[in-house]
Scaffold this motif. Structure first.
Motif, PDB file in Angstrom:
ATOM      1  N   GLY A   1       0.810  -1.211   0.000  1.00 22.35           N
ATOM      2  CA  GLY A   1       0.000   0.000   0.000  1.00 22.35           C
ATOM      3  C   GLY A   1       0.839   1.254   0.000  1.00 22.35           C
ATOM      4  O   GLY A   1       0.541   2.224  -0.712  1.00 22.35           O
ATOM      5  N   ALA A   2       1.915   1.258   0.789  1.00 25.03           N
ATOM      6  CA  ALA A   2       2.787   2.430   0.870  1.00 25.03           C
ATOM      7  C   ALA A   2       3.453   2.724  -0.466  1.00 25.03           C
ATOM      8  O   ALA A   2       3.632   3.894  -0.839  1.00 25.03           O
ATOM      9  CB  ALA A   2       3.842   2.214   1.951  1.00 25.03           C
ATOM     10  N   LYS A   3       3.808   1.687  -1.195  1.00 26.67           N
ATOM     11  CA  LYS A   3       4.451   1.870  -2.501  1.00 26.67           C
ATOM     12  C   LYS A   3       3.538   2.627  -3.456  1.00 26.67           C
ATOM     13  O   LYS A   3       3.989   3.514  -4.193  1.00 26.67           O
ATOM     14  CB  LYS A   3       4.828   0.510  -3.085  1.00 26.67           C
ATOM     15  N   VAL A   4       2.259   2.285  -3.432  1.00 30.99           N
ATOM     16  CA  VAL A   4       1.294   2.976  -4.294  1.00 30.99           C
ATOM     17  C   VAL A   4       1.229   4.458  -3.942  1.00 30.99           C
ATOM     18  O   VAL A   4       1.282   5.336  -4.811  1.00 30.99           O
ATOM     19  CB  VAL A   4      -0.101   2.343  -4.164  1.00 30.99           C
ATOM     20  N   LEU A   5       1.124   4.752  -2.656  1.00 31.39           N
ATOM     21  CA  LEU A   5       0.993   6.139  -2.217  1.00 31.39           C
ATOM     22  C   LEU A   5       2.258   6.942  -2.464  1.00 31.39           C
ATOM     23  O   LEU A   5       2.205   8.098  -2.890  1.00 31.39           O
ATOM     24  CB  LEU A   5       0.626   6.170  -0.733  1.00 31.39           C
ATOM     25  N   ALA A   6       3.420   6.342  -2.204  1.00 32.34           N
ATOM     26  CA  ALA A   6       4.689   7.041  -2.383  1.00 32.34           C
ATOM     27  C   ALA A   6       4.956   7.406  -3.831  1.00 32.34           C
ATOM     28  O   ALA A   6       5.648   8.393  -4.120  1.00 32.34           O
ATOM     29  CB  ALA A   6       5.831   6.190  -1.843  1.00 32.34           C
ATOM     30  N   SER A   7       4.374   6.624  -4.740  1.00 29.90           N
ATOM     31  CA  SER A   7       4.553   6.898  -6.169  1.00 29.90           C
ATOM     32  C   SER A   7       3.467   7.816  -6.720  1.00 29.90           C
ATOM     33  O   SER A   7       3.389   8.031  -7.929  1.00 29.90           O
ATOM     34  CB  SER A   7       4.572   5.590  -6.959  1.00 29.90           C
ATOM     35  N   GLY A   8       2.629   8.353  -5.839  1.00 24.74           N
ATOM     36  CA  GLY A   8       1.590   9.277  -6.267  1.00 24.74           C
ATOM     37  C   GLY A   8       0.269   8.631  -6.596  1.00 24.74           C
ATOM     38  O   GLY A   8      -0.631   9.282  -7.131  1.00 24.74           O
TER      39      GLY A   8
END
Length: 372
Positions: free
Chosen positions: A68-75
């Motif tokens: 989930g964090a990867k999705v958010l960190a990439s915008g």
């Protein structure tokens, strides 16, 4: 809520709140994101948790949190992050969602899920599906590809076929541990609470860089459930709710009580109503020295934690137990549970990454309130 808990929270915020100079140094327009996940709350005993099993749960939680964090960190969007975090937990036999779901009285795995977008409060939910590999994806398809909010059983699976949602045979979901729990329940005339030491429902809540919130929840329900029983997880407002004006919530626990309290929406509604410009004046400075130095953001975090704790206290007073995760528009990722443990994790754009299991593993901004 007990005064001792409030005092502890106040002390915590006094220690962790940024100074005025630190706050001024923070870019006001810096995009931020935040996510919290859970894998169930219940009666967890540290003495019965082997190091190997604890490591397995922590690794599974970390995998979901990282996804989930990867999705958010990439915008990416909060909605995409919620799905990305829930799917690994639905695929893991450690949790009661998707693969590893509990058995009904008749020996079936019946799955429920719901999801909600805080931007427009669009929502989708399914209940009683038996062949859907990832029910959270079907719930989202109901939200985006139908005019409905809630589909059940055979009809939901017929709709899934029109959307190309991946299916799996019954044996995919079944695990020996869950089958043994059902057999023990029947043989010893036990209740679901006697054989389920935790509620393994999974969920995620997120805030993306655009300031949008989302929430999702997925579960297999309670061991030995009968007569088409439906818990809170697929019920919008009880187990899942998201509203950009207030918060995003996912719940886990004894569903009947969460439905009666309307836990997820109740938390969001209270926060929306209490939201004011500037620092809310609640007389806190009388009780907590130093509180007058808190920023508006500090007040918002404290208010959200107290609200979640108060609603969970209502659940406890009625006789239910479990927990919630929530994320606020300011990016605060919080927990509240009235059980001995809750599989949980959170991450944000400041670099925080943490997972926890037991009630003693209390992080900053997380509350375990078993004494309510």
């Amino acid at each position: 809520m007990k005064k001792a808990m409030l005092a502890a929270l106040a002390a915590l915020f006094a220690l962790t709140a940024p100074s005025a100079a630190e706050e001024a140094a923070m870019p006001a327009d810096q995009p931020k994101w935040s996510i919290a996940i859970h894998g169930g709350a219940g009666t967890l005993d540290p003495d019965r948790m082997t190091p190997e099993r604890r490591a397995a749960y922590e690794a599974a939680l970390q995998e979901a949190l990282d996804a989930g964090a990867k999705v958010l960190a990439s915008g990416g969007s909060a909605m995409e992050a919620v799905k990305a975090a829930i799917i690994p937990m639905e695929n893991s036999p450690l949790f009661n969602a998707g693969k590893g779901a509990v058995f009904t009285w008749e020996g079936r795995n019946e799955l429920d899920a719901s999801i909600m977008d805080g931007r427009d409060r669009s929502a989708g939910a399914v209940t009683g599906v038996t062949t859907i590999k990832n029910p959270i994806l079907l719930a989202d398809a109901v939200r985006t590809e139908s005019e409905h909010v809630f589909l059940m059983g055979e009809g939901a699976e017929q709709f899934a076929a029109t959307q190309g949602i991946e299916t799996a045979p019954p044996e995919y979901f079944a695990t020996e541990a869950r089958r043994e729990a059902l057999e023990r329940m029947k043989a010893e005339a036990l209740s679901a609470l006697d054989v389920d030491t935790k509620f393994g429902t999974v969920g995620a809540v997120a805030l993306d860089m655009e300031g949008n919130l989302a929430a999702g929840t997925s579960t297999g329900g309670m061991t030995g459930k009968r007569w088409g029983r439906i818990g809170d997880a697929p019920v919008i407002g009880a187990g899942t709710y998201a509203d950009n004006r207030s918060c995003a919530v996912s719940a886990t626990g004894w569903g009947e009580y969460f439905i009666r309290v309307g836990v997820a929406q109740e938390i969001c509604t209270r926060l929306r109503i209490s939201s004011v410009e500037g620092k809310p004046d609640r007389g806190w400075s009388v009780h907590y020295p130093g509180v007058e130095n808190w920023t508006t953001d500090d007040y918002a975090e404290f208010d959200a934690q107290m609200t979640a704790d108060a609603v969970m206290a209502e659940v406890k007073q009625l006789g239910g137990d479990g927990g919630v995760i929530l994320v606020t528009p300011e990016g605060h990722a919080l927990f509240s549970f009235n059980t001995t443990g809750m599989y949980r994790g959170r991450a944000d754009s400041s670099g925080m990454r943490e997972v926890a299991i037991f009630g003693g593993d209390v992080e900053a901004g997380a509350s375990n309130t078993p004494d309510h």
